[in-house]
Write an enzyme that holds these catalytic residues in place. Structure first.
Site, PDB file in Angstrom:
ATOM      1  N   ASP A 192       0.851  -1.195   0.000  1.00 27.25           N
ATOM      2  CA  ASP A 192       0.000   0.000   0.000  1.00 27.25           C
ATOM      3  C   ASP A 192       0.878   1.233   0.000  1.00 27.25           C
ATOM      4  OD1 ASP A 192      -2.317   1.475   0.005  1.00 27.25           O
ATOM      5  OD2 ASP A 192      -2.579   1.412   2.172  1.00 27.25           O
ATOM      6  N   HIS A 240      -3.694  14.344   0.515  1.00 30.74           N
ATOM      7  CA  HIS A 240      -3.900  13.519   1.703  1.00 30.74           C
ATOM      8  C   HIS A 240      -2.717  13.644   2.657  1.00 30.74           C
ATOM      9  CE1 HIS A 240      -4.975  10.102   4.212  1.00 30.74           C
ATOM     10  NE2 HIS A 240      -3.802   9.540   3.954  1.00 30.74           N
ATOM     11  N   ARG A 263       0.991  17.510  12.831  1.00 34.15           N
ATOM     12  CA  ARG A 263       2.149  18.411  12.986  1.00 34.15           C
ATOM     13  C   ARG A 263       1.736  19.813  12.584  1.00 34.15           C
ATOM     14  NH1 ARG A 263       3.958  13.921  10.394  1.00 34.15           N
ATOM     15  NH2 ARG A 263       3.944  14.976   8.376  1.00 34.15           N
ATOM     16  N   GLU A 281     -10.166   4.222   3.874  1.00 32.61           N
ATOM     17  CA  GLU A 281      -9.308   4.935   2.938  1.00 32.61           C
ATOM     18  C   GLU A 281      -9.737   4.535   1.532  1.00 32.61           C
ATOM     19  OE1 GLU A 281      -5.247   5.681   5.563  1.00 32.61           O
ATOM     20  OE2 GLU A 281      -5.183   4.266   3.888  1.00 32.61           O
ATOM     21  N   GLU A 320      -9.227   4.053  -2.152  1.00 34.27           N
ATOM     22  CA  GLU A 320      -8.027   3.876  -2.953  1.00 34.27           C
ATOM     23  C   GLU A 320      -8.348   3.152  -4.257  1.00 34.27           C
ATOM     24  OE1 GLU A 320      -4.684   2.319  -0.820  1.00 34.27           O
ATOM     25  OE2 GLU A 320      -5.324   3.154   1.107  1.00 34.27           O
ATOM     26  N   ASP A 340      -9.084   0.532   2.197  1.00 34.02           N
ATOM     27  CA  ASP A 340      -8.055   0.115   3.156  1.00 34.02           C
ATOM     28  C   ASP A 340      -8.515   0.538   4.558  1.00 34.02           C
ATOM     29  OD1 ASP A 340      -5.611  -0.915   4.057  1.00 34.02           O
ATOM     30  OD2 ASP A 340      -4.689   1.063   3.981  1.00 34.02           O
ATOM     31  N   ARG A 368      -7.396   3.948  13.522  1.00 36.80           N
ATOM     32  CA  ARG A 368      -6.508   5.093  13.740  1.00 36.80           C
ATOM     33  C   ARG A 368      -5.881   5.111  15.125  1.00 36.80           C
ATOM     34  NH1 ARG A 368      -5.367   6.289   8.634  1.00 36.80           N
ATOM     35  NH2 ARG A 368      -7.185   6.980   7.419  1.00 36.80           N
ATOM     36  N   GLN A 397      -3.240   2.387  15.233  1.00 37.79           N
ATOM     37  CA  GLN A 397      -2.152   2.800  14.347  1.00 37.79           C
ATOM     38  C   GLN A 397      -1.281   3.882  14.983  1.00 37.79           C
ATOM     39  OE1 GLN A 397      -3.586   4.382  10.638  1.00 37.79           O
ATOM     40  NE2 GLN A 397      -1.554   4.829   9.823  1.00 37.79           N
ATOM     41  N   LYS A 422      -3.712  -1.740  10.354  1.00 41.99           N
ATOM     42  CA  LYS A 422      -4.068  -1.859   8.943  1.00 41.99           C
ATOM     43  C   LYS A 422      -4.349  -3.297   8.508  1.00 41.99           C
ATOM     44  CE  LYS A 422      -3.285   2.364   7.150  1.00 41.99           C
ATOM     45  NZ  LYS A 422      -4.190   3.094   6.249  1.00 41.99           N
ATOM     46  N   THR A 464      -8.665  -5.533   4.219  1.00 42.24           N
ATOM     47  CA  THR A 464      -8.627  -4.640   3.061  1.00 42.24           C
ATOM     48  C   THR A 464      -9.644  -5.168   2.065  1.00 42.24           C
ATOM     49  OG1 THR A 464      -6.267  -4.175   3.371  1.00 42.24           O
ATOM     50  CG2 THR A 464      -7.210  -3.687   1.211  1.00 42.24           C
ATOM     51  N   THR A 492      -4.576   6.583  -0.028  1.00 45.34           N
ATOM     52  CA  THR A 492      -5.822   7.360   0.032  1.00 45.34           C
ATOM     53  C   THR A 492      -5.859   8.424  -1.053  1.00 45.34           C
ATOM     54  OG1 THR A 492      -5.832   7.052   2.415  1.00 45.34           O
ATOM     55  CG2 THR A 492      -7.278   8.755   1.535  1.00 45.34           C
ATOM     56  N   GLU A 532      -9.645  12.895   7.583  1.00 45.94           N
ATOM     57  CA  GLU A 532      -9.567  14.181   6.888  1.00 45.94           C
ATOM     58  C   GLU A 532     -10.933  14.859   6.814  1.00 45.94           C
ATOM     59  OE1 GLU A 532      -6.999  14.114   3.131  1.00 45.94           O
ATOM     60  OE2 GLU A 532      -7.543  12.004   3.394  1.00 45.94           O
TER      61      GLU A 532
END
Length: 532
Positions: free
Chosen positions: A244, A251, A260, A317, A319, A351, A355, A358, A371, A375, A464, A478
């Site tokens: 992946d 994204h 951040r 996600e 994809e 996917d 969170r 993760q 993850k 999938t 994503t 997001e």
């Protein structure tokens, strides 16, 4: 021999003409001029005014003489079979030549940042099918995606091709018509066909197109059509390895700004290589499979230690996936130009992502249990040849990639796919795939640059898909900005992340010929409670 009286002979001719058009008789559609195509193999037909011409006319009318039951003369039936076989071979040659025909050279390649649609035409003649298919059907003859299906009457997995509202059992038709590819088309999954290579992929696609557009195959095709609503779809290929990627700049910037906010949203390496990780092939499941909420370790930001329990921030996600057909040798990288020689087709991917699990585990080695629990992929694999009208330039790049990733001067590697994400039947996002920074060809080149080999059934996902606008984000982290801005649903409820019972569906379409659209199908999954 005594000649019949003129009146009797005229009566017999009238009877012959009437017999040829009785109600209920089979009416043959106009056929291609196979006699012209095959003229080199036999002498021209004698003229109407010659003795030989009169003999041939008497032979042709013999099939309607009394005592023959209106049936075709045995010699005529044999000749008909030979003609049909010749026509079948001629049409396959025509399709193959069309697939090799180069497109006209156009203008110079435009500058980066100006998306240009690139039609890799030649493989797709403009045709219509004799089975009833709506003109605007996304499963028309220009699509023909492959899948694996069963029915309640026949639980044997077999390869099918979607056409309109039906699934065509291509293995059964291949056997009925004596196709050279009956072996690979009669397998229980797509792996044998994918391993056969591009020349076979192109030939088989032309053959299936001929079955659906030539009425000579009507009987064999009609006997092997199943309504799509009556077909149970299965994972179409056996997954060898799963990788992946993280290829959308929008994204990546959104995630960086969430975690951040005071720093650079992109990591220093992001514009130099397609970032990816090795996933878990054994948990790739077909659309429609329920997704059990995973459990694991999670640590709240203000907690002193982690706790164990069900995921509290379950996400998606949206994809696009690419399925490898032709393998490569260990130690030999795959170049950008060889992408189409190795990749068989395209599908949709969800996917699923935990969170909170993760966030706690990913430092320093990246995603793992957050993850690997599931999938989901769509049941239809769309061949690259079906996307001939969808290729576009990728976005402009402000950092020159290293030579093995540099695609300047090559055919455009971006795909103009329109994706839609819905939650419980309500559309929440429409991510555009054409905005992806790294292309599928670059991802394949990077995945093998160290000499890692490809195997038939290798599968890699784009990462994503997100666009620049708020309504184009491909994950709930997001869309809701990590829960700050919950999604409001029509029933008045809100979602920051997924709850038990929620169902997510991802769909996508691509440009087809003459302004049409083709579909990649859909990938759907419903969340069920944690076991135990």
């Amino acid at each position: 021999m005594r000649r019949p009286r003129p009146a009797l002979q005229a009566h017999r001719r009238a009877a012959q003409r009437a017999a040829a058009h009785r109600p209920g008789d089979r009416v043959r559609a106009p056929r291609l001029p196979q006699r012209v195509v095959c003229a080199a193999r036999r002498p021209a037909r004698p003229g109407r005014g010659t003795a030989a011409g009169r003999v041939q006319r008497r032979r042709r009318t013999a099939r309607h003489r009394p005592g023959n039951g209106g049936r075709r003369h045995p010699r005529r039936r044999q000749a008909r079979r030979r003609t049909t076989g010749r026509l079948h071979r001629v049409r396959l040659v025509q399709h193959r030549r069309a697939a090799r025909r180069p497109h006209r050279a156009g203008a110079d390649r435009p500058a980066r940042g100006r998306p240009r649609r690139h039609d890799r035409r030649g493989a797709e003649p403009v045709t219509s099918t004799w089975p009833p298919v709506d003109a605007d059907s996304p499963f028309g003859v220009h699509n023909l995606p492959y899948g694996v299906f069963t029915t309640t009457e026949d639980p044997t997995p077999r390869i099918g091709v979607a056409i309109g509202e039906h699934v065509l059992d291509v293995g059964a038709v291949a056997q009925a018509t004596g196709s050279d590819h009956a072996g690979v088309l009669s397998a229980a999954n797509l792996n044998p066909l994918m391993a056969a290579g591009r020349a076979v992929w192109t030939t088989v696609r032309a053959e299936i197109t001929a079955w659906l557009t030539d009425t000579a195959y009507r009987r064999d095709v009609r006997a092997n059509l199943t309504p799509r609503q009556d077909a149970t779809m299965h994972l179409p290929f056996e997954v060898a390895d799963y990788v992946d990627f993280y290829a959308s700049e929008h994204h990546a910037r959104n995630i960086g700004q969430i975690f951040r906010p005071n720093g650079d949203p992109l990591t220093p390496n992001w514009k130099h290589l397609p970032i990816g990780y090795h996933g878990r092939a054994g948990t790739v499941v077909v659309s429609g499979t329920d997704i059990v909420r995973p459990s694991g370790q999670r640590k709240a930001p203000d907690a002193a230690a982690p706790t164990y329990g069900p995921c509290l921030r379950l996400d998606i996600e949206a994809e696009v996936g690419f399925v490898v057909g032709t393998p490569s040798k260990l130690g030999e990288p795959v170049a950008l130009a060889d992408f189409r020689e190795h990749v068989f087709g395209v599908c949709l991917v969800n996917d699923w992502s935990a969170r909170d699990i993760q966030a706690w585990e990913y430092v320093p080695l990246g995603p793992f249990l957050g993850k690997s629990f599931a999938t989901s992929v769509s049941p239809w694999i769309v061949p690259l040849d079906a996307l001939a009208h969808a290729w576009v330039d990728p976005p402009e790049r402000d950092v020159e990639p290293l030579p093995y990733l540099n695609d300047r001067g090559t055919e455009p590697g971006g795909l103009d796919l329109d994706i839609a994400v819905s939650l419980n039947g309500h559309t929440v996002s429409r991510p555009p795939f054409r905005t992806m920074y790294w292309t599928a060809a670059q991802q394949l080149a990077h995945m093998t640059v160290n000499g890692a080999s490809l195997r038939t059934g290798d599968f890699y996902a784009s990462g994503t898909v997100s666009g620049p606008d708020v309504n184009q984000r491909g994950a709930f982290i997001e869309i809701t900005w990590n829960g700050r801005d919950p999604v409001k649903l029509p029933d008045g409820s809100t979602r920051s992340y997924l709850e038990d019972g929620d169902e997510v569906t991802i769909t996508a379409t691509a440009p087809g010929p003459n302004g049409t659209r083709i579909t990649l199908g859909e990938v759907t999954g419903r969340i069920t409670p944690t076991h135990g």
